[in-house]
Design a protein around this motif. Structure first.
Motif, PDB file in Angstrom:
ATOM      1  N   ILE A  20      29.810  59.404   2.166  1.00 26.45           N
ATOM      2  CA  ILE A  20      28.801  60.735   1.800  1.00 26.45           C
ATOM      3  C   ILE A  20      28.413  60.442   2.816  1.00 26.45           C
ATOM      4  O   ILE A  20      27.588  61.715   3.515  1.00 26.45           O
ATOM      5  N   LEU A  21      27.576  59.456   3.488  1.00 27.40           N
ATOM      6  CA  LEU A  21      26.791  59.287   4.739  1.00 27.40           C
ATOM      7  C   LEU A  21      27.144  60.398   6.143  1.00 27.40           C
ATOM      8  O   LEU A  21      26.254  60.423   6.798  1.00 27.40           O
ATOM      9  N   ALA A  22      28.411  59.896   6.628  1.00 30.99           N
ATOM     10  CA  ALA A  22      29.079  60.430   7.488  1.00 30.99           C
ATOM     11  C   ALA A  22      29.564  62.282   7.849  1.00 30.99           C
ATOM     12  O   ALA A  22      29.178  62.662   8.543  1.00 30.99           O
ATOM     13  N   ARG A  23      29.285  62.235   5.867  1.00 32.68           N
ATOM     14  CA  ARG A  23      29.772  63.708   6.045  1.00 32.68           C
ATOM     15  C   ARG A  23      28.375  64.474   6.411  1.00 32.68           C
ATOM     16  O   ARG A  23      27.698  65.720   6.402  1.00 32.68           O
ATOM     17  N   ALA A  24      26.873  63.765   5.912  1.00 32.76           N
ATOM     18  CA  ALA A  24      25.784  64.787   6.081  1.00 32.76           C
ATOM     19  C   ALA A  24      25.539  63.916   7.673  1.00 32.76           C
ATOM     20  O   ALA A  24      23.619  63.932   7.963  1.00 32.76           O
ATOM     21  N   ARG A  25      26.077  63.653   8.015  1.00 33.05           N
ATOM     22  CA  ARG A  25      25.806  63.560   9.302  1.00 33.05           C
ATOM     23  C   ARG A  25      24.622  62.038   9.887  1.00 33.05           C
ATOM     24  O   ARG A  25      24.535  61.816  11.533  1.00 33.05           O
TER      25      ARG A  25
END
Length: 301
Positions: A20-25
């Motif tokens: 989730i956090l990675a896809r929020a950069r």
């Protein structure tokens, strides 16, 4: 470089939050020792579209997919301390420089502790099992044992009865109350008093449960409710509130997996009494969402 989030424990909950956090950069570091709780099980069941795949294989695939995100860093090791406050936590990892981070997720460090009975530990995850929903179907019916380790073991035996002919080995535990005895009778569960001495090989690939009085019982599998043990004291040192459950002490969290300490989140087996891959992964997703929203609305996102 300060991280947006450090995730201690790269199991199903931790990797789900990282996704989730990675896809929020967001910049995320995942600290993992490579010893997931379910590594003893050869196959996982009840995981949508992944039935029969090993937990280790699922985790390996997830790590490979996460590695494609440029803001994700993996750190092999074990975090042994963490301190600080929201937006300024410091995590100590043996052999590495301390990591600074704005948010912290505790999602690892759980192990199962089995009763000290010879023959039990080496069969854990194979024919000594914990969850009938995960492994009951493959047993294929027939004689099944449940080893009493806590008051909830009688309830476990009543549930397992849908997968075979169950004997509950009381193993020195107090006899269930009348209401529970009536439930076990309805579920056709047999009670076997006496202390278990050893678990050994039986006939036809079965287990043999040997009591101290010399009696033996051959079963196809033995279910045991293990005690949950949280390795390390990071949650306590940070001041996180703990709560007691029938399976042991867990970290108390709210609906987005935030603990009682601002900026600290917890997900997975250390923050729920009973779980499986699907449930702890969902907890990780909620933690990822909660952490991201907390970062967004902190005033210096």
């Amino acid at each position: 470089m300060q991280q947006d989030a450090v995730i201690i424990g790269g199991g199903f909950a931790g990797l789900s939050a990282a996704y989730i956090l990675a896809r929020a950069r967001r910049h995320v570091t995942i600290i993992d020792s490579g010893t997931p709780r379910n590594r003893f099980a050869a196959h996982s069941h009840g995981v949508l579209a992944l039935d029969g795949k090993s937990g280790l294989e699922i985790l390996a695939d997830a790590r490979a997919q996460l590695a494609a995100y440029p803001t994700v860093t993996f750190l092999n090791g074990e975090a042994h301390a963490a301190q600080g406050t929201i937006d300024d936590f410091h995590v100590d990892v043996a052999g590495h420089e301390p990591i600074t981070t704005r948010r912290l997720l505790l999602s690892g460090g759980i192990e199962d502790r089995l009763p000290d009975i010879p023959g039990l530990t080496e069969r854990w995850g194979k024919t000594v099992l914990h969850c009938p929903y995960c492994h009951g179907y493959e047993i294929g019916g027939g004689p099944i044992g449940v080893l009493s380790t806590q008051p909830m073991s009688a309830h476990q035996a009543a549930v397992v009865a849908d997968w075979g002919d169950v004997t509950l080995f009381t193993n020195g535990m107090p006899e269930p109350d009348e209401e529970t005895l009536a439930l076990l009778e309805r579920r056709k569960v047999s009670l076997q008093p006496g202390t278990v001495d050893v678990i050994e090989a039986g006939t036809c690939d079965r287990l043999r449960v040997r009591l101290k009085n010399g009696r033996t019982f051959d079963v196809k599998a033995l279910f045991v409710a293990a005690d949950l043990h949280r390795r390390g004291t990071i949650a306590e040192s940070l001041g996180c509130t703990l709560t007691e459950t029938p399976a042991g002490m867990i970290i108390a969290t709210d609906t987005v997996k935030a603990t009682s300490v601002a900026g600290v989140y917890a997900a997975g087996d250390n923050a729920r009494a009973f779980g499986n891959i699907t449930l702890v992964s969902a907890d990780g997703v909620m933690a990822g969402l909660g952490m991201h929203q907390s970062l967004m609305f902190s005033g210096h996102s």
